[in-house]
Design an enzyme around this catalytic site. Structure first.
Site, PDB file in Angstrom:
ATOM      1  N   SER A 175       0.837  -1.214   0.000  1.00 34.88           N
ATOM      2  CA  SER A 175       0.000   0.000   0.000  1.00 34.88           C
ATOM      3  C   SER A 175       0.867   1.257   0.000  1.00 34.88           C
ATOM      4  O   SER A 175       0.507   2.249  -0.625  1.00 34.88           O
ATOM      5  CB  SER A 175      -1.020  -0.031   1.138  1.00 34.88           C
ATOM      6  OG  SER A 175      -0.411   0.281   2.352  1.00 34.88           O
ATOM      7  N   ILE A 176       2.035   1.228   0.654  1.00 38.09           N
ATOM      8  CA  ILE A 176       2.923   2.411   0.608  1.00 38.09           C
ATOM      9  C   ILE A 176       3.492   2.560  -0.808  1.00 38.09           C
ATOM     10  O   ILE A 176       3.464   3.643  -1.400  1.00 38.09           O
ATOM     11  CB  ILE A 176       4.066   2.286   1.634  1.00 38.09           C
ATOM     12  CG1 ILE A 176       3.501   2.279   3.057  1.00 38.09           C
ATOM     13  CG2 ILE A 176       5.087   3.423   1.461  1.00 38.09           C
ATOM     14  CD1 ILE A 176       4.515   1.966   4.148  1.00 38.09           C
ATOM     15  N   ARG A 253      12.495  -0.099   6.327  1.00 38.59           N
ATOM     16  CA  ARG A 253      13.271  -0.356   7.543  1.00 38.59           C
ATOM     17  C   ARG A 253      14.749  -0.277   7.173  1.00 38.59           C
ATOM     18  O   ARG A 253      15.139  -0.655   6.069  1.00 38.59           O
ATOM     19  CB  ARG A 253      12.972  -1.754   8.100  1.00 38.59           C
ATOM     20  CG  ARG A 253      11.638  -1.887   8.795  1.00 38.59           C
ATOM     21  CD  ARG A 253      11.634  -1.205  10.159  1.00 38.59           C
ATOM     22  NE  ARG A 253      10.374  -1.360  10.864  1.00 38.59           N
ATOM     23  CZ  ARG A 253       9.344  -0.508  10.804  1.00 38.59           C
ATOM     24  NH1 ARG A 253       9.426   0.585  10.066  1.00 38.59           N
ATOM     25  NH2 ARG A 253       8.240  -0.721  11.484  1.00 38.59           N
ATOM     26  N   GLU A 282      18.990   2.279  14.446  1.00 38.58           N
ATOM     27  CA  GLU A 282      18.384   3.482  15.037  1.00 38.58           C
ATOM     28  C   GLU A 282      18.500   3.447  16.548  1.00 38.58           C
ATOM     29  O   GLU A 282      18.344   2.371  17.135  1.00 38.58           O
ATOM     30  CB  GLU A 282      16.902   3.556  14.630  1.00 38.58           C
ATOM     31  CG  GLU A 282      16.727   3.793  13.148  1.00 38.58           C
ATOM     32  CD  GLU A 282      15.260   3.775  12.712  1.00 38.58           C
ATOM     33  OE1 GLU A 282      14.365   3.856  13.566  1.00 38.58           O
ATOM     34  OE2 GLU A 282      15.035   3.676  11.505  1.00 38.58           O
ATOM     35  N   HIS A 300      13.096   8.846  11.170  1.00 40.61           N
ATOM     36  CA  HIS A 300      11.990   7.872  11.189  1.00 40.61           C
ATOM     37  C   HIS A 300      10.658   8.544  11.578  1.00 40.61           C
ATOM     38  O   HIS A 300      10.011   8.147  12.549  1.00 40.61           O
ATOM     39  CB  HIS A 300      12.309   6.717  12.153  1.00 40.61           C
ATOM     40  CG  HIS A 300      11.493   5.484  11.845  1.00 40.61           C
ATOM     41  ND1 HIS A 300      11.927   4.216  12.119  1.00 40.61           N
ATOM     42  CD2 HIS A 300      10.253   5.336  11.297  1.00 40.61           C
ATOM     43  CE1 HIS A 300      11.003   3.336  11.764  1.00 40.61           C
ATOM     44  NE2 HIS A 300       9.973   3.997  11.257  1.00 40.61           N
TER      45      HIS A 300
HETATM   46  O1  LIG Z   1       7.780   2.646  10.898  1.00 38.21           O
HETATM   47  C1  LIG Z   1       6.638   2.734  11.149  1.00 38.21           C
HETATM   48  C2  LIG Z   1       5.664   1.733  10.804  1.00 38.21           C
HETATM   49  O2  LIG Z   1       6.037   0.602  10.460  1.00 38.21           O
HETATM   50  O3  LIG Z   1       4.457   2.052  10.896  1.00 38.21           O
END
Ligand SMILES: O=CC(=O)O
Length: 336
Positions: A175-176, A253, A282, A300
């Protein structure tokens, strides 16, 4: 869900228990408890001095059916072992690499995440990092601020790069990834993608390997899920295939990219530039990146917009569905 007792009030001990592996994202667990403590008995091990194991010993772990966590807290097989009655793991994130999904599956524990709640925000961040990197916005801002440029001819600032016409390879067309493609197409970018599987209803060209994608693109936008198969999916070979003029954006990630190799490639001039919202360790960032003007860094924050106001409602929706034996709203693993 808990029944009302005879005198019409809910007793905390009658409410379904939900373990909050916190502190959780900003305001999230606090709002949840403020608004929904009449429905659920929230347990906060992070507010106690006890270890999780000792905390649970005090709270009768066999009566805890649900956990709510965030990516900052790993739900490992060891954690799952402490909770013999666990049937639901919820995470406030889209990513689930902090949860031992295999063990959840094995034990028939359902898992739900934030679904597509933050997809637009993360996609916006990907596009912002790309435009910033190509058009050198942060670099220009630094250039103006760090020295007194009023007396320097502005045309000394180096040329940027066009976004239109760039061949953009999306690594992970979930979806992203779809939101990224939707945003970049009107800019005149030429989209192709790599994903675990070819997407049936998508007309963008599919590359079966990331290496092939890199070899045919100018830009890679990395937004796939992190798991055993995708760790370091962007390695030296892929970076070299993208080439000296190439640009990489990572909003997935940090571990999706072999960061050491990426830094090396940037230092050697084997990659044109990069934009990162996520890092391998991180909150540590390789120091070399701070010196590079062709790199844009962000801590992030891709999902951190007012969309977060809706995370409580989504998590509670999932909890209510679960305790009423209804389908989860944003399921990742369903019970068999
Ligand atoms: O990094 C943030 C997420 O996975 O929503």
């Amino acid at each position: 869900m808990a029944e009302e007792s005879n005198n019409g009030t809910n007793h905390m001990q009658d409410l379904p228990k939900v373990l909050l592996l916190g502190p959780g994202p900003p305001f999230c667990f606090e709002s949840l408890q403020l608004l929904y403590s009449h429905k659920f008995h929230f347990l906060n091990p992070h507010l106690s001095d006890l270890s999780l194991q000792h905390f649970l010993d005090h709270h009768h772990p066999p009566s805890i059916p649900a956990i709510l966590c965030s990516p900052k807290h790993s739900v490992t097989a060891d954690v799952l072992r402490l909770l013999p009655s666990l049937r639901l793991v919820l995470t406030t994130s889209a990513g689930t690499n902090h949860i031992d999904l295999r063990e959840c599956r094995r034990r028939g524990i359902q898992v739900a995440n934030s679904g597509a709640l933050f997809s637009e925000d993360v996609a916006d961040m990907a596009v912002a990092l790309l435009i910033d990197g190509l058009r050198k916005i942060s670099a220009a801002d630094r250039w103006l601020r760090t020295q007194n440029r009023q007396n320097t001819p502005w045309d000394l600032f180096p040329l940027g790069f066009k976004l239109s016409g760039k061949r953009v390879g999306i690594v992970g067309l979930g979806s992203i990834g779809m939101e990224v493609a939707k945003r970049l197409e009107p800019f005149g970018c030429i989209i192709s993608y790599n994903s675990k599987h070819r997407k049936g209803r998508v007309s963008y060209p599919f590359c079966s390997t990331v290496l092939e994608l890199a070899a045919t693109c100018d830009v890679l936008v990395v937004c796939c899920a992190l798991n055993e198969e995708t760790k370091h999916i962007i390695n030296r070979e892929v970076i070299l295939a993208l080439g000296k003029g190439g640009f990489i954006v990572n909003v997935g990630r940090g571990e999706l990219i072999d960061e050491k190799e990426l830094v090396k490639c940037l230092m050697e001039g084997e990659l044109g530039g990069a934009g990162f919202d996520v890092f391998e360790n991180e909150p540590r960032i390789p120091q070399e990146l701070f010196k590079m003007d062709n790199v844009v860094l962000s801590p992030h924050v891709g999902p951190l917009t007012e969309s977060y106001m809706n995370i409580c409602a989504l998590m509670v929706g999932n909890l209510e569905a679960f305790f009423l034996n209804k389908p989860l709203l944003t399921p990742l693993i369903l019970s068999e």
